[in-house]
Motif scaffolding. Structure first.
Motif, short mmCIF file in Angstrom:
data_model
loop_
_atom_site.label_atom_id
_atom_site.label_comp_id
_atom_site.label_asym_id
_atom_site.label_seq_id
_atom_site.Cartn_x
_atom_site.Cartn_y
_atom_site.Cartn_z
N LEU A 1 8.80 4.06 -3.79
CA LEU A 1 9.06 3.08 -2.70
C LEU A 1 8.80 1.82 -3.70
CD1 LEU A 1 7.05 4.23 0.28
CD2 LEU A 1 9.64 4.15 -0.15
N LEU A 2 8.18 1.64 -4.83
CA LEU A 2 7.89 0.50 -5.50
C LEU A 2 9.64 -0.32 -5.92
CD1 LEU A 2 6.10 -1.52 -7.12
CD2 LEU A 2 6.37 -0.09 -9.01
N PHE A 3 10.33 0.55 -6.13
CA PHE A 3 11.68 0.30 -6.46
C PHE A 3 12.57 -0.26 -5.17
CE2 PHE A 3 10.14 2.77 -9.98
CZ PHE A 3 10.93 2.19 -11.12
N MET A 4 12.13 0.12 -4.11
CA MET A 4 12.72 -0.51 -3.00
C MET A 4 12.13 -1.79 -2.63
SD MET A 4 12.89 2.85 -0.40
CE MET A 4 13.51 1.96 0.85
N GLY A 5 11.02 -2.18 -2.93
CA GLY A 5 10.49 -3.37 -2.75
C GLY A 5 10.57 -4.24 -3.80
N ARG B 1 0.69 -1.12 0.09
CA ARG B 1 0.01 0.01 0.14
C ARG B 1 0.85 1.36 0.01
NH1 ARG B 1 -5.06 -0.87 4.36
NH2 ARG B 1 -5.92 -2.67 3.18
N SER B 2 1.98 1.28 0.72
CA SER B 2 2.97 2.34 0.70
C SER B 2 3.47 2.74 -0.57
CB SER B 2 3.88 1.95 1.76
OG SER B 2 5.01 0.84 1.62
N SER B 3 3.87 1.67 -1.28
CA SER B 3 4.37 2.01 -2.73
C SER B 3 3.21 2.46 -3.56
CB SER B 3 4.76 0.46 -3.34
OG SER B 3 5.66 0.08 -2.61
N ALA B 4 1.96 2.11 -3.40
CA ALA B 4 0.90 2.42 -4.34
C ALA B 4 0.78 3.97 -4.04
CB ALA B 4 -0.28 1.62 -4.07
N ARG B 5 0.87 4.40 -2.68
CA ARG B 5 0.81 5.72 -2.30
C ARG B 5 1.96 6.61 -2.74
NH1 ARG B 5 -3.20 7.07 1.51
NH2 ARG B 5 -1.64 8.58 2.41
N PHE B 6 3.14 6.04 -2.54
CA PHE B 6 4.39 6.88 -2.89
C PHE B 6 5.27 5.84 -3.90
CE2 PHE B 6 8.78 8.46 -2.22
CZ PHE B 6 8.54 9.76 -2.17
N TRP B 7 4.87 6.03 -5.26
CA TRP B 7 5.16 5.20 -6.17
C TRP B 7 6.88 4.92 -6.06
CZ3 TRP B 7 8.52 6.41 -10.14
CH2 TRP B 7 8.75 7.54 -10.65
N TRP C 1 10.10 -8.81 -4.17
CA TRP C 1 8.76 -9.66 -4.71
C TRP C 1 9.41 -10.00 -6.22
CZ3 TRP C 1 7.04 -7.19 -9.34
CH2 TRP C 1 7.12 -5.53 -9.43
N LYS C 2 10.37 -9.51 -6.77
CA LYS C 2 11.09 -10.07 -8.06
C LYS C 2 11.53 -11.55 -7.70
CE LYS C 2 15.23 -9.52 -10.92
NZ LYS C 2 14.69 -10.10 -12.23
#
Length: 261
Positions: A67-71, A59-65, A75-76
């Motif tokens: 952060l997607l690259f940190m996670g 959810r945090s990545s969805a709110r602050f995109w 998940w990869k």
């Protein structure tokens, strides 16, 4: 004392400014959604990968995109453990992310315990029933199929797991070398099948070939050099035999046992 008080006042003032700035940017974000993840494109389109990706994005990545690259690394790794794919991520605009995926390319098919397993050049393997693979419609008609005999140790450590991509103990490099050596042998027409077998603790291979319009099965030590050493003698036997189907056991040190199939 005055210096200490002055420093405290400066720190408090700085914290108040930072709090006000954070509050301002938070309010702007709540109204304008500046850092919200706008879109994730899966290339090429795939429903399964799309669902998996959606479930792994926090959810945090969805709110602050950003952060997607940190996670992404975690998940990869999770996705690549489950499915025979490699994932790549890139930005395609503000809040726009593209996730590209490629299927792993097998070099052999291995029959083991009545199932087909696909083996890559690095020895990674997965079942034919893997959900993503079974829907990928990959053309594997030109791949050589080998059999993993029951005398062999487990191909993978956790056979019971129906899904997943795992490191196998399959001797990929040695198999490629042996197959190439056999294919380059002038008196061999085609390789029909190979079976890896353990005999007295040593790795052997049963090679079924078409040669001189005959059906020939050859049992020998699993080695490119062994094939090269035995090839002239095997050729002479096949050429001199009137049988249309032959079985040659070349696992002995000083002889080749010949039988009709």
């Amino acid at each position: 004392m005055r210096k200490v008080r002055t420093a405290k006042i400066r720190i408090i003032s700085l914290l108040m400014v930072m709090s006000a700035a954070c509050g301002f940017f938070y309010g702007v974000e709540e109204r304008l959604y500046l850092f919200r993840l706008r879109n994730v494109d899966i290339v090429p389109e795939n429903v399964l990968i799309e669902k998996e990706t959606a479930s792994l994005i926090s959810r945090s990545s969805a709110r602050f995109w950003p952060l997607l690259f940190m996670g992404y690394p975690s998940w990869k790794m999770e996705m690549e453990k489950k499915y025979p794919v490699r994932l790549f991520i890139r930005v395609d605009g503000w809040g726009e992310v593209v996730i590209e995926w490629l299927c792993l390319q097998p070099v052999f098919i291995v029959n083991w315990h009545d199932e087909r397993w696909f083996i890559t050049s690095s020895g990674m393997t997965w079942r034919e029933s893997n959900p993503l693979w079974s829907n990928a419609n990959m053309d594997v008609r030109n791949l050589l199929t080998l059999k993993w005999h029951n005398s062999m140790p487990p191909l993978v450590p956790d056979e019971a797991n129906p899904i997943g991509v795992r490191q196998s103990i399959f001797p990929v490099v040695r198999t490629i070398e042996l197959v190439e050596a056999i294919r380059k042998t002038p008196w061999i027409q085609t390789i029909k099948a190979l079976e890896l077998i353990k005999i007295a603790g040593e790795l052997a291979v049963m090679v079924d070939v078409a040669s001189m319009d005959k059906d020939v099965s050859i049992l020998l030590e699993f080695s490119e050099s062994t094939w090269g050493d035995l090839s002239p003698a095997l050729e002479a036997i096949v050429k001199s035999s009137d049988a249309k189907a032959l079985y040659l056991d070349a696992t002995y040190k000083d002889k080749i046992v010949i039988r009709n199939k």
